[in-house]
Motif scaffolding. Structure first.
Motif, PDB file in Angstrom:
ATOM      1  N   UNK A 114       0.827  -1.211   0.000  1.00 30.63           N
ATOM      2  CA  UNK A 114       0.000   0.000   0.000  1.00 30.63           C
ATOM      3  C   UNK A 114       0.856   1.254   0.000  1.00 30.63           C
ATOM      4  N   UNK A 115       1.919   1.260   0.804  1.00 36.40           N
ATOM      5  CA  UNK A 115       2.786   2.439   0.863  1.00 36.40           C
ATOM      6  C   UNK A 115       3.535   2.635  -0.446  1.00 36.40           C
ATOM      7  N   UNK A 116       3.969   1.553  -1.061  1.00 37.89           N
ATOM      8  CA  UNK A 116       4.666   1.690  -2.344  1.00 37.89           C
ATOM      9  C   UNK A 116       3.709   2.195  -3.436  1.00 37.89           C
ATOM     10  N   UNK A 117       2.474   1.721  -3.404  1.00 37.13           N
ATOM     11  CA  UNK A 117       1.503   2.175  -4.396  1.00 37.13           C
ATOM     12  C   UNK A 117       1.169   3.657  -4.235  1.00 37.13           C
ATOM     13  N   UNK A 118       1.350   4.182  -3.027  1.00 38.07           N
ATOM     14  CA  UNK A 118       1.031   5.587  -2.772  1.00 38.07           C
ATOM     15  C   UNK A 118       2.170   6.527  -3.141  1.00 38.07           C
ATOM     16  N   UNK A 119       3.343   5.971  -3.464  1.00 38.12           N
ATOM     17  CA  UNK A 119       4.505   6.820  -3.710  1.00 38.12           C
ATOM     18  C   UNK A 119       5.002   6.758  -5.137  1.00 38.12           C
ATOM     19  N   UNK A 132      -7.232  -2.513  -5.040  1.00 36.68           N
ATOM     20  CA  UNK A 132      -7.657  -1.294  -4.353  1.00 36.68           C
ATOM     21  C   UNK A 132      -6.788  -0.112  -4.767  1.00 36.68           C
ATOM     22  N   UNK A 133      -5.461  -0.334  -4.791  1.00 33.71           N
ATOM     23  CA  UNK A 133      -4.545   0.740  -5.152  1.00 33.71           C
ATOM     24  C   UNK A 133      -4.761   1.243  -6.563  1.00 33.71           C
ATOM     25  N   UNK A 134      -4.995   0.332  -7.501  1.00 38.71           N
ATOM     26  CA  UNK A 134      -5.241   0.746  -8.890  1.00 38.71           C
ATOM     27  C   UNK A 134      -6.500   1.606  -8.979  1.00 38.71           C
ATOM     28  N   UNK A 135      -7.509   1.267  -8.181  1.00 42.37           N
ATOM     29  CA  UNK A 135      -8.756   2.038  -8.198  1.00 42.37           C
ATOM     30  C   UNK A 135      -8.561   3.387  -7.523  1.00 42.37           C
ATOM     31  N   UNK A 158      -5.916   5.144  -7.051  1.00 43.32           N
ATOM     32  CA  UNK A 158      -4.995   6.045  -7.749  1.00 43.32           C
ATOM     33  C   UNK A 158      -5.385   6.283  -9.207  1.00 43.32           C
ATOM     34  N   UNK A 159      -6.634   5.974  -9.545  1.00 38.21           N
ATOM     35  CA  UNK A 159      -7.168   6.319 -10.864  1.00 38.21           C
ATOM     36  C   UNK A 159      -6.574   5.551 -12.018  1.00 38.21           C
ATOM     37  N   UNK A 160      -6.176   4.300 -11.784  1.00 35.07           N
ATOM     38  CA  UNK A 160      -5.556   3.484 -12.827  1.00 35.07           C
ATOM     39  C   UNK A 160      -6.492   2.407 -13.352  1.00 35.07           C
ATOM     40  N   UNK A 161      -7.770   2.521 -13.013  1.00 37.34           N
ATOM     41  CA  UNK A 161      -8.782   1.600 -13.528  1.00 37.34           C
ATOM     42  C   UNK A 161      -9.795   2.407 -14.334  1.00 37.34           C
ATOM     43  N   UNK A 162     -10.319   1.847 -15.435  1.00 32.88           N
ATOM     44  CA  UNK A 162     -11.350   2.570 -16.195  1.00 32.88           C
ATOM     45  C   UNK A 162     -12.634   2.697 -15.392  1.00 32.88           C
ATOM     46  N   UNK A 163     -13.417   3.751 -15.683  1.00 35.62           N
ATOM     47  CA  UNK A 163     -14.692   3.929 -14.988  1.00 35.62           C
ATOM     48  C   UNK A 163     -15.636   2.761 -15.251  1.00 35.62           C
ATOM     49  N   UNK A 164     -15.545   2.236 -16.450  1.00 36.76           N
ATOM     50  CA  UNK A 164     -16.356   1.062 -16.808  1.00 36.76           C
ATOM     51  C   UNK A 164     -15.422   0.002 -17.390  1.00 36.76           C
ATOM     52  N   UNK A 165     -15.332  -1.153 -16.756  1.00 39.20           N
ATOM     53  CA  UNK A 165     -14.473  -2.212 -17.294  1.00 39.20           C
ATOM     54  C   UNK A 165     -14.903  -2.603 -18.705  1.00 39.20           C
ATOM     55  N   UNK A 166     -13.943  -2.986 -19.519  1.00 36.61           N
ATOM     56  CA  UNK A 166     -14.250  -3.404 -20.886  1.00 36.61           C
ATOM     57  C   UNK A 166     -15.117  -4.657 -20.892  1.00 36.61           C
ATOM     58  N   UNK A 167     -16.032  -4.722 -21.839  1.00 44.97           N
ATOM     59  CA  UNK A 167     -16.923  -5.878 -21.934  1.00 44.97           C
ATOM     60  C   UNK A 167     -16.136  -7.172 -22.062  1.00 44.97           C
ATOM     61  N   UNK A 168     -15.040  -7.124 -22.815  1.00 42.73           N
ATOM     62  CA  UNK A 168     -14.245  -8.320 -23.019  1.00 42.73           C
ATOM     63  C   UNK A 168     -13.631  -8.806 -21.714  1.00 42.73           C
ATOM     64  N   UNK A 169     -13.154  -7.865 -20.896  1.00 44.88           N
ATOM     65  CA  UNK A 169     -12.576  -8.238 -19.600  1.00 44.88           C
ATOM     66  C   UNK A 169     -13.631  -8.869 -18.698  1.00 44.88           C
ATOM     67  N   UNK A 170     -14.823  -8.302 -18.693  1.00 48.54           N
ATOM     68  CA  UNK A 170     -15.921  -8.870 -17.904  1.00 48.54           C
ATOM     69  C   UNK A 170     -16.242 -10.280 -18.377  1.00 48.54           C
ATOM     70  N   UNK A 171     -16.224 -10.477 -19.689  1.00 48.60           N
ATOM     71  CA  UNK A 171     -16.528 -11.803 -20.231  1.00 48.60           C
ATOM     72  C   UNK A 171     -15.441 -12.801 -19.859  1.00 48.60           C
ATOM     73  N   UNK A 172     -14.180 -12.356 -19.858  1.00 47.64           N
ATOM     74  CA  UNK A 172     -13.100 -13.269 -19.512  1.00 47.64           C
ATOM     75  C   UNK A 172     -13.192 -13.730 -18.059  1.00 47.64           C
ATOM     76  N   UNK A 173     -13.607 -12.834 -17.166  1.00 44.81           N
ATOM     77  CA  UNK A 173     -13.824 -13.256 -15.776  1.00 44.81           C
ATOM     78  C   UNK A 173     -14.926 -14.309 -15.710  1.00 44.81           C
ATOM     79  N   UNK A 174     -15.966 -14.093 -16.482  1.00 41.58           N
ATOM     80  CA  UNK A 174     -17.056 -15.070 -16.519  1.00 41.58           C
ATOM     81  C   UNK A 174     -16.575 -16.391 -17.131  1.00 41.58           C
TER      82      UNK A 174
END
Length: 250
Positions: free
Chosen positions: A86-91, A179-182, A184-200
């Protein structure tokens, strides 16, 4: 009340010192004295003692009699501890930390998915599938907090479902990464449909006991993650940990 206050002061001291060590404000070799920290943080000696004990357990400092509390170099830190992550992600080392974690996950999660398809109990398979479906709904709705909660749950179930206790103990590290990616603004506001499908796809393969497809679907997720995140770390130096060599026998 006293216990709560003491815990709060202890947490503040750990966070204050830990973040300053990890971000380089307190460089390797820097020596601190307990009495100086008492004055700086306005806390008691017992709070400082407990905070230093935590930092020692993370490999950030060592104490020496008649010298003080010495800051240790990065290769001595415990890289698997969620606090250090967490500390490394913040720096400024955020990119390097994300790269290390992404490479670790790419090595572990596809294997965990394969093992889960073979070993996971039925109730865990069903829960993983339910979470993947809920992730798709939250992602399409743009519900970022809900998606993050489900994403952490999904990957935690995946690691736990492998039946490998060492994989399962990476849950905290993966949670801090997501959590850190979210945060620090490194995640898209809406995940890509393809990524959602791959999780499924991963969840359905595990549910159906298809080990090879579970591994491949998980690999697709990690390859996409690394491809998307690479610009964040492309200029970040790597950490090469000195080997502890055994003495040569006579």
């Amino acid at each position: 009340m006293l216990t709560t206050m003491s815990t709060s002061l202890h947490h503040r001291a750990v966070e204050h010192l830990g973040t300053r060590i990890v971000d380089g404000s307190l460089p390797p070799g820097h020596v601190m004295l307990a009495e100086q920290l008492e004055d700086e943080l306005q806390v008691s000696r017992s709070v400082i003692r407990e905070a230093v004990r935590v930092l020692q357990s993370l490999g950030l400092v060592e104490t020496t009699k008649r010298v003080g509390i010495k800051v240790l170099p990065a290769h001595r830190w415990n890289p698997f501890d969620p606090l250090v992550i967490r500390w490394r992600l913040a720096g400024e080392g955020r990119g390097a930390q994300l790269r290390s974690l992404a490479e670790l996950r790419s090595a572990v999660e596809p294997v965990a998915a394969e093992l889960a398809a073979v070993n996971a109990p039925q109730e865990l398979r069903q829960e993983l599938l339910d979470v993947a479906l809920a992730m798709r709904e939250a992602g399409k709705a743009g519900d970022v907090p809900r998606f993050l909660e489900l994403d952490i749950q999904f990957h935690s179930l995946l690691l736990s479902g492998s039946g490998n206790e060492m994989f399962a103990n990476l849950v905290g590290q993966v949670a801090e990464t997501l959590t850190g990616r979210t945060v620090h603004g490194l995640m898209p506001d809406r995940p890509r449909d393809l990524t959602l499908q791959w999780h499924l796809d991963v969840a359905e393969a595990i549910f159906g006991g298809n080990a090879s497809e579970a591994r491949e679907a998980s690999s697709r997720i990690m390859r996409r993650t690394i491809s998307e995140m690479e610009p964040v770390w492309v200029e970040q130096p790597r950490v090469f940990v000195p080997l502890q060599r055994r003495p040569q026998s006579a």
